[in-house]
Enzyme design. Structure first.
Site, mmCIF file in Angstrom:
data_model
loop_
_atom_site.group_PDB
_atom_site.id
_atom_site.type_symbol
_atom_site.label_atom_id
_atom_site.label_comp_id
_atom_site.label_asym_id
_atom_site.label_seq_id
_atom_site.Cartn_x
_atom_site.Cartn_y
_atom_site.Cartn_z
ATOM 1 N N GLU A 135 0.780 -1.301 -0.033
ATOM 2 C CA GLU A 135 -0.233 0.034 -0.036
ATOM 3 C C GLU A 135 0.776 1.302 -0.046
ATOM 4 O O GLU A 135 0.689 2.150 -0.771
ATOM 5 C CB GLU A 135 -0.970 0.193 1.367
ATOM 6 C CG GLU A 135 -2.167 -0.635 1.213
ATOM 7 C CD GLU A 135 -2.733 -0.491 2.556
ATOM 8 O OE1 GLU A 135 -3.629 -1.200 2.760
ATOM 9 O OE2 GLU A 135 -2.473 0.394 3.556
ATOM 10 N N ILE B 73 -2.832 -4.626 17.243
ATOM 11 C CA ILE B 73 -2.844 -4.251 18.436
ATOM 12 C C ILE B 73 -2.870 -5.173 19.579
ATOM 13 O O ILE B 73 -1.966 -5.084 20.629
ATOM 14 C CB ILE B 73 -4.125 -3.217 18.667
ATOM 15 C CG1 ILE B 73 -4.080 -1.883 18.077
ATOM 16 C CG2 ILE B 73 -4.459 -3.039 20.271
ATOM 17 C CD1 ILE B 73 -5.344 -1.129 18.045
ATOM 18 N N LYS C 113 2.045 -0.063 26.790
ATOM 19 C CA LYS C 113 1.785 0.961 28.031
ATOM 20 C C LYS C 113 2.922 0.498 29.087
ATOM 21 O O LYS C 113 2.329 0.407 30.236
ATOM 22 C CB LYS C 113 0.279 0.825 28.394
ATOM 23 C CG LYS C 113 -0.521 1.283 27.690
ATOM 24 C CD LYS C 113 -0.928 2.674 27.623
ATOM 25 C CE LYS C 113 -1.810 3.372 26.598
ATOM 26 N NZ LYS C 113 -1.574 4.736 26.197
#
Lengths: 508, 508
Positions: free
Chosen positions: B300, B370, B414
């Site tokens: 892409e 994710i 995180k």
């Protein structure tokens, strides 16, 4: 050797006469622990004699203390009690792929007694050829007949047969006298498929076009056994369309009429793909009474519904990889085989489900599902998150690349104890990105172009059973008020609680 | 009218001189409530002047009491602060599709202040042409120049521009003097794509082949405004590969070496697709130091990593729909444009992501994610189930049809508070059927051919962070002992509890 004329007509390569043997003898040739590629797709064209003989052999070995005696089975899709049923009962399969629907096999998988690898049906042959599934030791393929050059007249399903014949070290052929020799000419077997980077465009532009020749290629030197059989396919009967399935069909026909009216589909629609089972069959019955003429099908399995549409002329042509009929429809098919041979082509499942062809032809994909959630994710394969029902089959091949992807279910299951529209599906086979239309007996939700919360309101309003609508809207409302993000609002502690409640109380 | 030579070189159709106007004047031509198709893909080739002018107009209207003044925006993929940021800040978008990555836009979507429809990128143009998204009122397209016949030299992204130009009632062109006119010849715009049932095979067999011509077709009669701009693309910088991303790259290279060694890939690999972001860029950096030569890309977005590979010669050719570079790489690209023009083709995203071509070419799809769950389902788009991050982008186009579908993530997020391997993903974008390989810094799990519980053990063992492995295995073990089915054992009351715990306590 001189064969009875009934056999000689089917076995026209004299060099193979000395491979004729019993199913028990042939089953003894299969190496324990090996990978075995079998024919068979939706209870059609599977071997009928060698698998039960193999099951008997494995059972005897188990009784003699050889508890780990088993094989791995690769098929086209689901087969029948003689194959999946017998081998599963014997605890004879270490691994099974792809789609299955046998009750005993399902029970063994869910009991953790065998592995099941659920692949998109168009992915199986390329995966096998790449070698990631390991070598293929034996192919066991049902055919209608063997030609002088050793090539094979395919049976009622093509499935992965050409790939199994190409890959297998050894080949066992079952020549089934029950299968109509006049099927010859009804198949289209593609030329050898090179691996990337040497692949070429596939030429097909319409369902009736051919890409190959009507016979399976087979190296006679690899044939180690030929077994004559005389057994029918599974021939499952279908339920007569009832009020619920007829309403689903009605909603779909109304939707198609709208799509034609606004110019998004031609008057003859686009090539239809229809999943298996009673709902699909009812939709076909509806289309057979409906306003559309000269339709075509580019599908996996031809069942009674599409056969009737060919007979009535509503369906001009059907391409599939298998014909899976009720006993009555099978009799009619065989009585009128010359008519059907002009209107049906059976291909490899790699071609019937090929993303290139599904996208190019603009297939209208119609598949049944177990449940959908308010955002339009679909579960096609699992019961309450953990247990396999059948498998994804070709639904993903079609839904992802189709011009229109439609999923259908009655709004309730288990006599109303289960809502088929839930806050979150307990297993995902098709994500929101691949689900354009959901239909139940209550209505049709056209989700194209909508954002998740718009989808949710439409699905609940149009498709959920009225008894569950308030609870679904309450979930959506509380999720939206919970402080969570509002793109796809969920209450993670509660998203799967409907399924948990069913497991705990027997009622969602 | 006589134009300064700098402008005249870009605007070679004198019949359009009288359409030159300011961005504010052009923005005033856009009908309120309309659908606006804009250029732009990954911060490249988007219009820079009209969108902020439109945002200012909408803000003024809102201040004047016209609170519902807004438009719907269709793009190629993500854009930049001047487009998504400005319009989102102005509350100027009712609906936005497809992929976005702007922080303000994301905040608006998750606040429920605008709708977002997340489509597979290859599906956008056909969906739009079918009419299901409604009419396209205006196209706002950045170009490098306008040729005498009105055809357009495309900019740094092609995206859906040809479809927007074909469909739009009115066209606004931004001619960006910053974009290098020597890009002319670097694009391949496909001929008009007929709807089914009239589609033909796509001819492409290798990434370097052309299917069309280097210009966008444009009807000058529909052009209502031309705005000259002089603004750079977004030009985001990439993080320098660190130990974690370098390890991911190392695992992948080792895996590719194995695939070559066993004969499943040629020595130059198969055409590479690489998602966007720092991990993808690090993998490209790894490949640029690795053992493979003469690679190609069918992807892409061309980012810094692939540009360096072209420069070094490791990458022989790259096909994409956009070039999205850091400031430094953009300078290098422009300084050596003659070199790159021979080695890059930019196509419509319908072609760069087309299932027919991805499957035929045997693309190796590498995308960030994710989170993944123990069974190999992948979440690419949502944070804790409810909130959108960016979108699915082209990951589904590639993963489903690729020869190899690979998903990558660090094992933790995180600062270690989140495990990226969880019992059940909180949102599904890619199901187990479409995920063949998972990679983290700890290792690579090759899931091909495995059943769900086999996948689970491998993913935990190879990919999960050691700190979370015991808890994941404990979940699997308790799910297996719970009396649930053993195909895909889950504890439905606990499957999403890791996410709930994070939401409650800030720690999984």
């Amino acid at each position: 050797m001189h064969l009875p004329s009934r056999l000689a007509a089917r076995l026209r390569n004299p060099g193979l006469f000395n491979k004729l043997m019993s199913a028990t003898e042939a089953a003894a040739l299969i190496p324990l622990g090996g990978n075995v590629g079998m024919s068979g797709f939706t209870g059609a064209g599977h071997p009928k004699a060698v698998p039960p003989a193999l099951a008997a052999r494995l059972t005897a070995l188990h009784a003699a203390g050889q508890r780990d005696a088993r094989i791995n089975v690769w098929t086209g899709a689901s087969t029948a009690p003689e194959l999946d049923g017998a081998l599963a009962k014997a605890l004879g399969m270490g691994m099974r792929l792809p789609y299955q629907s046998d009750p005993t096999c399902r029970q063994r998988i869910n009991a953790g007694q065998m592995h099941y690898t659920d692949l998109h049906l168009s992915h199986v042959a390329p995966a096998a050829r790449s070698g990631v599934l390991g070598p293929l030791d034996v192919a066991v393929i049902e055919v209608v007949g063997i030609l002088p050059d050793g090539s094979l007249i395919p049976s009622t399903s093509v499935g992965n047969n050409q790939t199994w014949l190409d890959m297998a070290q050894q080949i066992i052929l079952e020549v089934n006298l029950q299968q109509n020799p006049a099927m010859q000419g009804m198949h289209d077997i593609e030329p050898p498929m090179p691996a990337a980077p040497n692949r070429q465009p596939l030429a097909l532009r319409h369902p009736h076009e051919r890409m190959g020749q009507p016979f399976l290629r087979c190296d006679p030197a690899k044939v180690v056994a030929i077994v004559m059989t005389d057994h029918p396919d599974r021939h499952t009967s279908f339920a007569v369309p009832d009020e619920i399935t007829s309403r689903i069909a009605g909603h779909l026909i109304e939707f198609f009429q709208h799509e034609v009216a606004v110019g998004r589909m031609p008057a003859q629609l686009l090539p239809l793909q229809s999943g298996v089972g009673n709902i699909a069959n009812a939709v076909m019955a509806g289309l057979n009474q409906g306003p559309f003429e000269q339709m075509t099908a580019y599908t996996e399995v031809l069942q009674d519904g599409m056969l009737a549409m060919l007979r009535s002329g509503k369906l001009a042509f059907a391409s599939a990889t298998a014909i899976s009929l009720s006993p009555q429809a099978a009799a009619e098919f065989n009585a009128n085989i010359d008519f059907y041979r002009e209107r049906i082509l059976l291909r490899s499942q790699e071609m019937s489900n090929h993303p290139e062809l599904v996208r190019r032809l603009g297939v209208v994909a119609m598949n049944a599902m177990i449940e959908a959630d308010i955002y339009g994710n679909v579960n096609s394969s699992h019961i309450m998150g953990s247990g396999i029902m059948n498998g994804i089959g070709g639904s993903g091949d079609f839904a992802r690349n189709a011009c229109l992807s439609i999923f259908m279910t009655p709004s309730l299951a288990k006599g109303g104890k289960i809502s088929c529209i839930v806050p979150m599906v307990s297993h995902h086979d098709h994500t929101e990105h691949d689900v354009q239309v959901i239909v139940t007996e209550h209505g049709l939700a056209d989700l194209r172009g909508l954002a998740p919360t718009q989808r949710a309101r439409l699905i609940v309003q149009r498709c959920a059973h009225p008894r569950f609508r308030d609870a679904l809207l309450d979930y959506l409302s509380r999720a939206s008020d919970s402080g969570s993000s509002l793109h796809t609002p969920h209450l993670l502690d509660e998203a799967l609680s409907w399924h948990s409640r069913y497991l705990r109380t027997g009622q969602m």
